[in-house]
Scaffold this motif. Sequence first.
Motif, PDB file in Angstrom:
ATOM      1  N   ASP A 139       0.748  -1.246  -0.048  1.00  0.00           N
ATOM      2  CA  ASP A 139      -0.164   0.041   0.097  1.00  0.00           C
ATOM      3  C   ASP A 139       0.907   1.203   0.007  1.00  0.00           C
ATOM      4  O   ASP A 139       0.678   2.227  -0.590  1.00  0.00           O
ATOM      5  CB  ASP A 139      -1.045  -0.175   1.120  1.00  0.00           C
ATOM      6  N   ALA A 140       1.835   1.243   0.731  1.00  0.00           N
ATOM      7  CA  ALA A 140       2.765   2.206   0.957  1.00  0.00           C
ATOM      8  C   ALA A 140       2.176   3.784   1.203  1.00  0.00           C
ATOM      9  O   ALA A 140       2.298   4.712   0.403  1.00  0.00           O
ATOM     10  CB  ALA A 140       3.792   2.476  -0.368  1.00  0.00           C
ATOM     11  N   THR A 141       1.523   3.706   2.272  1.00  0.00           N
ATOM     12  CA  THR A 141       0.385   4.880   2.552  1.00  0.00           C
ATOM     13  C   THR A 141       1.366   6.076   2.851  1.00  0.00           C
ATOM     14  O   THR A 141       0.279   7.282   2.323  1.00  0.00           O
ATOM     15  CB  THR A 141      -0.656   4.649   3.629  1.00  0.00           C
ATOM     16  N   CYS A 142       2.449   6.130   3.092  1.00  0.00           N
ATOM     17  CA  CYS A 142       2.912   7.486   3.232  1.00  0.00           C
ATOM     18  C   CYS A 142       3.893   7.793   2.411  1.00  0.00           C
ATOM     19  O   CYS A 142       4.654   8.713   2.261  1.00  0.00           O
ATOM     20  CB  CYS A 142       3.989   7.268   4.816  1.00  0.00           C
ATOM     21  N   SER A 143       3.739   6.837   1.385  1.00  0.00           N
ATOM     22  CA  SER A 143       4.404   7.035  -0.096  1.00  0.00           C
ATOM     23  C   SER A 143       6.066   7.358   0.126  1.00  0.00           C
ATOM     24  O   SER A 143       6.591   8.120  -0.522  1.00  0.00           O
ATOM     25  CB  SER A 143       4.117   8.355  -0.657  1.00  0.00           C
ATOM     26  N   GLY A 144       6.288   6.622   0.963  1.00  0.00           N
ATOM     27  CA  GLY A 144       7.966   6.326   1.189  1.00  0.00           C
ATOM     28  C   GLY A 144       8.667   7.249   2.462  1.00  0.00           C
ATOM     29  O   GLY A 144       9.668   7.584   2.175  1.00  0.00           O
ATOM     30  N   SER A 145       7.947   7.971   2.969  1.00  0.00           N
ATOM     31  CA  SER A 145       8.458   8.627   4.208  1.00  0.00           C
ATOM     32  C   SER A 145       8.870   7.928   5.453  1.00  0.00           C
ATOM     33  O   SER A 145       9.092   8.744   6.454  1.00  0.00           O
ATOM     34  CB  SER A 145       7.553  10.185   4.403  1.00  0.00           C
ATOM     35  N   CYS A 146       8.787   6.786   5.441  1.00  0.00           N
ATOM     36  CA  CYS A 146       9.400   5.797   6.402  1.00  0.00           C
ATOM     37  C   CYS A 146       8.458   5.851   7.822  1.00  0.00           C
ATOM     38  O   CYS A 146       9.146   6.126   8.726  1.00  0.00           O
ATOM     39  CB  CYS A 146      11.006   6.271   6.617  1.00  0.00           C
ATOM     40  N   SER A 147       7.339   6.001   7.667  1.00  0.00           N
ATOM     41  CA  SER A 147       6.455   6.176   8.823  1.00  0.00           C
ATOM     42  C   SER A 147       5.325   5.219   8.732  1.00  0.00           C
ATOM     43  O   SER A 147       4.746   4.812   9.900  1.00  0.00           O
ATOM     44  CB  SER A 147       5.848   7.459   8.950  1.00  0.00           C
ATOM     45  N   CYS A 148       4.885   4.771   7.811  1.00  0.00           N
ATOM     46  CA  CYS A 148       3.288   3.793   7.900  1.00  0.00           C
ATOM     47  C   CYS A 148       3.749   2.138   7.923  1.00  0.00           C
ATOM     48  O   CYS A 148       2.857   1.727   8.207  1.00  0.00           O
ATOM     49  CB  CYS A 148       2.765   4.074   6.834  1.00  0.00           C
ATOM     50  N   ALA A 149       4.832   1.758   7.582  1.00  0.00           N
ATOM     51  CA  ALA A 149       5.307   0.613   7.566  1.00  0.00           C
ATOM     52  C   ALA A 149       4.468  -0.443   6.679  1.00  0.00           C
ATOM     53  O   ALA A 149       4.565  -1.663   6.776  1.00  0.00           O
ATOM     54  CB  ALA A 149       5.235   0.118   8.834  1.00  0.00           C
ATOM     55  N   THR A 150       3.593   0.050   5.708  1.00  0.00           N
ATOM     56  CA  THR A 150       2.845  -0.716   5.101  1.00  0.00           C
ATOM     57  C   THR A 150       3.409  -1.238   3.952  1.00  0.00           C
ATOM     58  O   THR A 150       3.015  -1.949   3.064  1.00  0.00           O
ATOM     59  CB  THR A 150       1.473   0.080   4.518  1.00  0.00           C
ATOM     60  N   CYS A 151       4.785  -0.897   3.786  1.00  0.00           N
ATOM     61  CA  CYS A 151       5.603  -1.432   2.686  1.00  0.00           C
ATOM     62  C   CYS A 151       6.562  -2.540   3.174  1.00  0.00           C
ATOM     63  O   CYS A 151       7.765  -2.618   2.438  1.00  0.00           O
ATOM     64  CB  CYS A 151       6.540  -0.125   2.021  1.00  0.00           C
ATOM     65  N   HIS A 152       6.420  -3.099   4.205  1.00  0.00           N
ATOM     66  CA  HIS A 152       7.314  -3.922   5.248  1.00  0.00           C
ATOM     67  C   HIS A 152       7.343  -5.357   4.267  1.00  0.00           C
ATOM     68  O   HIS A 152       6.619  -5.861   3.874  1.00  0.00           O
ATOM     69  CB  HIS A 152       6.599  -4.024   6.453  1.00  0.00           C
TER      70      HIS A 152
ATOM     71  N   ARG B 274      12.522  -5.330   6.256  1.00  0.00           N
ATOM     72  CA  ARG B 274      13.104  -4.064   5.676  1.00  0.00           C
ATOM     73  C   ARG B 274      11.747  -3.350   5.160  1.00  0.00           C
ATOM     74  O   ARG B 274      10.645  -4.144   4.830  1.00  0.00           O
ATOM     75  CB  ARG B 274      14.023  -4.311   4.500  1.00  0.00           C
ATOM     76  N   LEU B 275      11.951  -2.030   5.047  1.00  0.00           N
ATOM     77  CA  LEU B 275      10.863  -1.206   4.587  1.00  0.00           C
ATOM     78  C   LEU B 275      11.209  -1.031   2.938  1.00  0.00           C
ATOM     79  O   LEU B 275      12.358  -0.309   2.919  1.00  0.00           O
ATOM     80  CB  LEU B 275      10.907   0.047   5.236  1.00  0.00           C
ATOM     81  N   SER B 276      10.308  -1.443   2.148  1.00  0.00           N
ATOM     82  CA  SER B 276      10.824  -1.416   0.822  1.00  0.00           C
ATOM     83  C   SER B 276      11.041   0.221   0.328  1.00  0.00           C
ATOM     84  O   SER B 276      11.722   0.533  -0.922  1.00  0.00           O
ATOM     85  CB  SER B 276       9.764  -1.959   0.018  1.00  0.00           C
ATOM     86  N   CYS B 277      10.367   1.046   1.047  1.00  0.00           N
ATOM     87  CA  CYS B 277      10.689   2.409   0.615  1.00  0.00           C
ATOM     88  C   CYS B 277      11.937   2.947   0.893  1.00  0.00           C
ATOM     89  O   CYS B 277      12.257   4.072   0.117  1.00  0.00           O
ATOM     90  CB  CYS B 277       9.553   3.266   0.942  1.00  0.00           C
ATOM     91  N   GLN B 278      12.635   2.164   1.716  1.00  0.00           N
ATOM     92  CA  GLN B 278      14.092   2.656   1.992  1.00  0.00           C
ATOM     93  C   GLN B 278      15.088   1.765   1.317  1.00  0.00           C
ATOM     94  O   GLN B 278      16.414   2.106   1.438  1.00  0.00           O
ATOM     95  CB  GLN B 278      14.099   2.524   3.610  1.00  0.00           C
TER      96      GLN B 278
END
Length: 104
Positions: free
Chosen positions: A34-47, A80-84
């Motif tokens: 989902d990446a709901t924070c669009s990559g700002s390392c806060s939502c963890a939906t990209c875990h 890992r968080l994929s946005c990072q």
Amino acid sequence: MKLLVTDRQGEEHTVEATVGESLMLSLRTHDLVDATCSGSCSCATCHLFIGEAWVSDLPPPSDDEAEVIEFLKFAQEDSRLSCQLIVTEAMEGMKITVAPEEGF
Ligand code: FES
């Protein structure tokens, strides 16, 4: 380059990822995170779970990323968080699994 991604239903997908871009962007394009924070390392939906064979080849998480992961119910050693993560050529064929939803 291609990644093998297991989704939350256990289905495997071959995902074309773009070198130099956030891994999250490639996964979100395929509706795998989902990446709901669009990559700002806060939502963890990209875990993700990276898998032991690959996790040590990646650059270590930043303090911010480690701090977010630390508080996740489903955190594992290979979380890992994929946005990072920036996609590199070295990730060709990497197997990753989308972590379960945290429910927050
Ligand atoms: S997209 Fe929100 S933490 Fe990665």
